[in-house]
Write a protein that holds these residues in place. Sequence first.
Motif, mmCIF file in Angstrom:
data_model
loop_
_atom_site.group_PDB
_atom_site.id
_atom_site.type_symbol
_atom_site.label_atom_id
_atom_site.label_comp_id
_atom_site.label_asym_id
_atom_site.label_seq_id
_atom_site.Cartn_x
_atom_site.Cartn_y
_atom_site.Cartn_z
ATOM 1 N N SER A 376 65.870 58.870 -55.388
ATOM 2 C CA SER A 376 65.805 59.542 -54.085
ATOM 3 C C SER A 376 66.520 58.723 -53.016
ATOM 4 O O SER A 376 67.256 59.276 -52.189
ATOM 5 N N LEU A 377 66.311 57.411 -53.026
ATOM 6 C CA LEU A 377 67.011 56.548 -52.072
ATOM 7 C C LEU A 377 68.523 56.620 -52.279
ATOM 8 O O LEU A 377 69.297 56.670 -51.306
ATOM 9 N N ARG A 378 68.948 56.627 -53.527
ATOM 10 C CA ARG A 378 70.392 56.754 -53.803
ATOM 11 C C ARG A 378 70.932 58.055 -53.249
ATOM 12 O O ARG A 378 72.047 58.099 -52.711
ATOM 13 N N ALA A 379 70.176 59.144 -53.419
ATOM 14 C CA ALA A 379 70.643 60.457 -52.960
ATOM 15 C C ALA A 379 70.869 60.474 -51.454
ATOM 16 O O ALA A 379 71.700 61.234 -50.950
ATOM 17 N N THR A 380 70.143 59.634 -50.725
ATOM 18 C CA THR A 380 70.333 59.571 -49.266
ATOM 19 C C THR A 380 71.488 58.652 -48.885
ATOM 20 O O THR A 380 71.949 58.666 -47.739
ATOM 21 N N GLY A 381 71.947 57.817 -49.830
ATOM 22 C CA GLY A 381 72.971 56.820 -49.544
ATOM 23 C C GLY A 381 72.400 55.437 -49.304
ATOM 24 O O GLY A 381 73.148 54.475 -49.090
ATOM 25 N N ASP A 382 71.071 55.303 -49.349
ATOM 26 C CA ASP A 382 70.411 54.003 -49.153
ATOM 27 C C ASP A 382 70.328 53.305 -50.505
ATOM 28 O O ASP A 382 69.330 53.404 -51.213
ATOM 29 N N VAL A 383 71.383 52.572 -50.865
ATOM 30 C CA VAL A 383 71.496 52.038 -52.224
ATOM 31 C C VAL A 383 71.354 50.521 -52.325
ATOM 32 O O VAL A 383 71.187 49.994 -53.431
ATOM 33 N N LYS A 384 71.407 49.810 -51.210
ATOM 34 C CA LYS A 384 71.391 48.343 -51.293
ATOM 35 C C LYS A 384 69.987 47.769 -51.500
ATOM 36 O O LYS A 384 69.808 46.805 -52.248
ATOM 37 N N PHE A 385 68.995 48.354 -50.846
ATOM 38 C CA PHE A 385 67.640 47.824 -50.943
ATOM 39 C C PHE A 385 67.132 47.761 -52.390
ATOM 40 O O PHE A 385 66.575 46.730 -52.799
ATOM 41 N N PRO A 386 67.296 48.835 -53.202
ATOM 42 C CA PRO A 386 66.838 48.741 -54.594
ATOM 43 C C PRO A 386 67.509 47.609 -55.372
ATOM 44 O O PRO A 386 66.889 47.027 -56.268
ATOM 45 N N VAL A 387 68.760 47.298 -55.035
ATOM 46 C CA VAL A 387 69.461 46.216 -55.724
ATOM 47 C C VAL A 387 68.822 44.870 -55.394
ATOM 48 O O VAL A 387 68.516 44.070 -56.290
ATOM 49 N N TYR A 388 68.619 44.619 -54.103
ATOM 50 C CA TYR A 388 68.050 43.332 -53.702
ATOM 51 C C TYR A 388 66.662 43.126 -54.305
ATOM 52 O O TYR A 388 66.354 42.059 -54.854
ATOM 53 N N MET A 389 65.820 44.154 -54.197
ATOM 54 C CA MET A 389 64.462 44.037 -54.733
ATOM 55 C C MET A 389 64.470 43.999 -56.262
ATOM 56 O O MET A 389 63.653 43.327 -56.883
ATOM 57 N N GLY A 390 65.434 44.725 -56.865
ATOM 58 C CA GLY A 390 65.533 44.735 -58.316
ATOM 59 C C GLY A 390 65.876 43.361 -58.872
ATOM 60 O O GLY A 390 65.251 42.877 -59.811
ATOM 61 N N ILE A 391 66.868 42.715 -58.271
ATOM 62 C CA ILE A 391 67.262 41.381 -58.725
ATOM 63 C C ILE A 391 66.099 40.405 -58.566
ATOM 64 O O ILE A 391 65.803 39.610 -59.472
ATOM 65 N N LEU A 392 65.410 40.487 -57.426
ATOM 66 C CA LEU A 392 64.270 39.604 -57.173
ATOM 67 C C LEU A 392 63.184 39.766 -58.228
ATOM 68 O O LEU A 392 62.676 38.782 -58.781
ATOM 69 N N SER A 393 62.827 41.019 -58.525
ATOM 70 C CA SER A 393 61.710 41.276 -59.434
ATOM 71 C C SER A 393 62.093 41.132 -60.908
ATOM 72 O O SER A 393 61.352 40.543 -61.698
ATOM 73 N N MET A 394 63.252 41.671 -61.289
ATOM 74 C CA MET A 394 63.645 41.631 -62.705
ATOM 75 C C MET A 394 63.799 40.203 -63.215
ATOM 76 O O MET A 394 63.379 39.876 -64.325
ATOM 77 N N TRP A 395 64.421 39.367 -62.386
ATOM 78 C CA TRP A 395 64.661 37.992 -62.821
ATOM 79 C C TRP A 395 63.506 37.065 -62.447
ATOM 80 O O TRP A 395 63.126 36.182 -63.232
ATOM 81 N N GLY A 396 62.948 37.273 -61.262
ATOM 82 C CA GLY A 396 61.858 36.404 -60.836
ATOM 83 C C GLY A 396 60.540 36.701 -61.529
ATOM 84 O O GLY A 396 59.700 35.818 -61.691
ATOM 85 N N VAL A 397 60.369 37.976 -61.950
ATOM 86 C CA VAL A 397 59.109 38.368 -62.593
ATOM 87 C C VAL A 397 59.315 38.662 -64.082
ATOM 88 O O VAL A 397 58.723 38.000 -64.943
ATOM 89 N N ALA A 398 60.166 39.666 -64.411
ATOM 90 C CA ALA A 398 60.289 40.095 -65.806
ATOM 91 C C ALA A 398 60.801 38.979 -66.718
ATOM 92 O O ALA A 398 60.181 38.661 -67.742
ATOM 93 N N VAL A 399 61.935 38.376 -66.358
ATOM 94 C CA VAL A 399 62.524 37.342 -67.217
ATOM 95 C C VAL A 399 61.656 36.079 -67.236
ATOM 96 O O VAL A 399 61.345 35.538 -68.303
ATOM 97 N N THR A 400 61.248 35.641 -66.053
ATOM 98 C CA THR A 400 60.462 34.407 -65.969
ATOM 99 C C THR A 400 59.133 34.527 -66.704
ATOM 100 O O THR A 400 58.764 33.663 -67.519
ATOM 101 N N LEU A 401 58.396 35.626 -66.442
ATOM 102 C CA LEU A 401 57.111 35.811 -67.112
ATOM 103 C C LEU A 401 57.274 36.054 -68.605
ATOM 104 O O LEU A 401 56.414 35.650 -69.404
ATOM 105 N N SER A 402 58.356 36.728 -69.006
ATOM 106 C CA SER A 402 58.596 36.951 -70.441
ATOM 107 C C SER A 402 58.691 35.622 -71.183
ATOM 108 O O SER A 402 58.117 35.462 -72.269
ATOM 109 N N TYR A 403 59.410 34.684 -70.590
ATOM 110 C CA TYR A 403 59.553 33.382 -71.241
ATOM 111 C C TYR A 403 58.231 32.608 -71.220
ATOM 112 O O TYR A 403 57.808 32.043 -72.230
ATOM 113 N N LEU A 404 57.578 32.616 -70.059
ATOM 114 C CA LEU A 404 56.326 31.863 -69.946
ATOM 115 C C LEU A 404 55.240 32.428 -70.859
ATOM 116 O O LEU A 404 54.610 31.692 -71.628
#
Length: 451
Positions: A376-404
């Motif tokens: 929905s955000l993409r459809a409005t043209g608001d595309v940067k916020f999901p990228v910033y939050m995605g990088i933060l969570s995917m790498w800071g949470v998913a990758v880090t916790l997966s290893y730990l």
Amino acid sequence: MSTKSKKQKMTLVALTWPIFIEILLYMLMGNADTLMLSQYSDESVAAVGVSNQVLSLIIVMFGFVATGTAILVTQNLGAKQEHAAAEISIVSLGANLVFGILLSIGIFLFSKPILLMMDLPPELLDEANSYLLIVGGFSFVQAFIMTIGAVIRSYGFTKDVMYITIGMNIINVIGNYLFIFGPFGFPVLGVEGVAISTTVSRFIGLAIAIIVMIKRIPVELPFHLLFRFPKVHVRNLLKIGIPSAGEQLSYNTSQMVITFFIATLGTEALTSKVYAQNLMMFIFLFSIAISQGTQILIGYLIGAKKYEDAYHRCLKSLRLAIIISLSAAILFSFFAKDLMKLFTSNEDIIALGSTLILLTIILEPGRSFNLVIINSLRATGDVKFPVYMGILSMWGVAVTLSYLLGITFGLGLVGIWIAFIADEWLRGLLMLWRWRSKVWVRHSFVEEKAV
């Protein structure tokens, strides 16, 4: 009445059910490969699973043009700028064709080094490389199909894309049967045969998709722009596409790193992950279909400047996606062991895979937030916020916790699934906050007209 003058009913149900069937069939195509190969060899399944992890990353690279296309076309159609929408469609096709050919050449030249970087078990390397060479070497066909599909769906003809997918699936399954089981004197080619049937089905699907697109778009298509790339259209495609691809690229590369962690646990763990995720795809496809149908509707609403309607449309779709995906996850958990037995007789794999599907009950509602609200955000043209939050969570949470949890604390795949849950819910709640803020109202692209 000619096909070019037909108007499609633009409701969520009318748009979504063909998208649901289309995605289901794409998943069945992948599962047909897995299920039929499982009768051939568990090792072959793992090899194709790792190759598909690489190919999914390539698909994301193609997707940045297709995503931008869908958003710009729907916004311009909502604003009644049909000629601009047609120009964007053709420019997008040319851009993704060139990009697809370049990436296909790269895969063809560097397939084995890429697989070696993933620390693939030696016994899987030859089959994985064979599959990646054939399917990846012709991946430009998929780039073209994705872009044409985005164009046709943006005009509301979601059923057409569904029919094309049905035909591709039928051809793929027939090819798998011929090359895996060798009836009528056909050679038994295993993984290589599966790759050939996948590629042939895509070529045939592409030819049909081109014909359908030409018939369905209501204005004359400006094919002279195929390789000319007008600046205004390219600029807008990149403004939407690159950040959108960045979010998907971050997700897929993080998944490749996590697959590397799983590979260190052995072939059995890798195979369990492939089987479990193949089943999980049937759960979250409801959310995917709803999110894509919602994206089309919101694109039209944003183009028409109906911002309040767009706001409430997203939230209604989100509630529906959560209810359906949660119900599906609970249903699958009751039959998890029986479903796993469709793929393998290995009791350890069945037990582990069943546990992962049970954890999916917690995971899928969080994924619904991300799928529906990010689209929905993409459809409005608001595309940067999901990228910033995605990088933060995917790498800071998913990758880090997966290893730990999975490696350091020895919880294996269960620990890695817990990391997935934390990542999806954190990102999902952040996306909901963003949507409720309504800052996306100022991101529309319809004011910029072609020159």
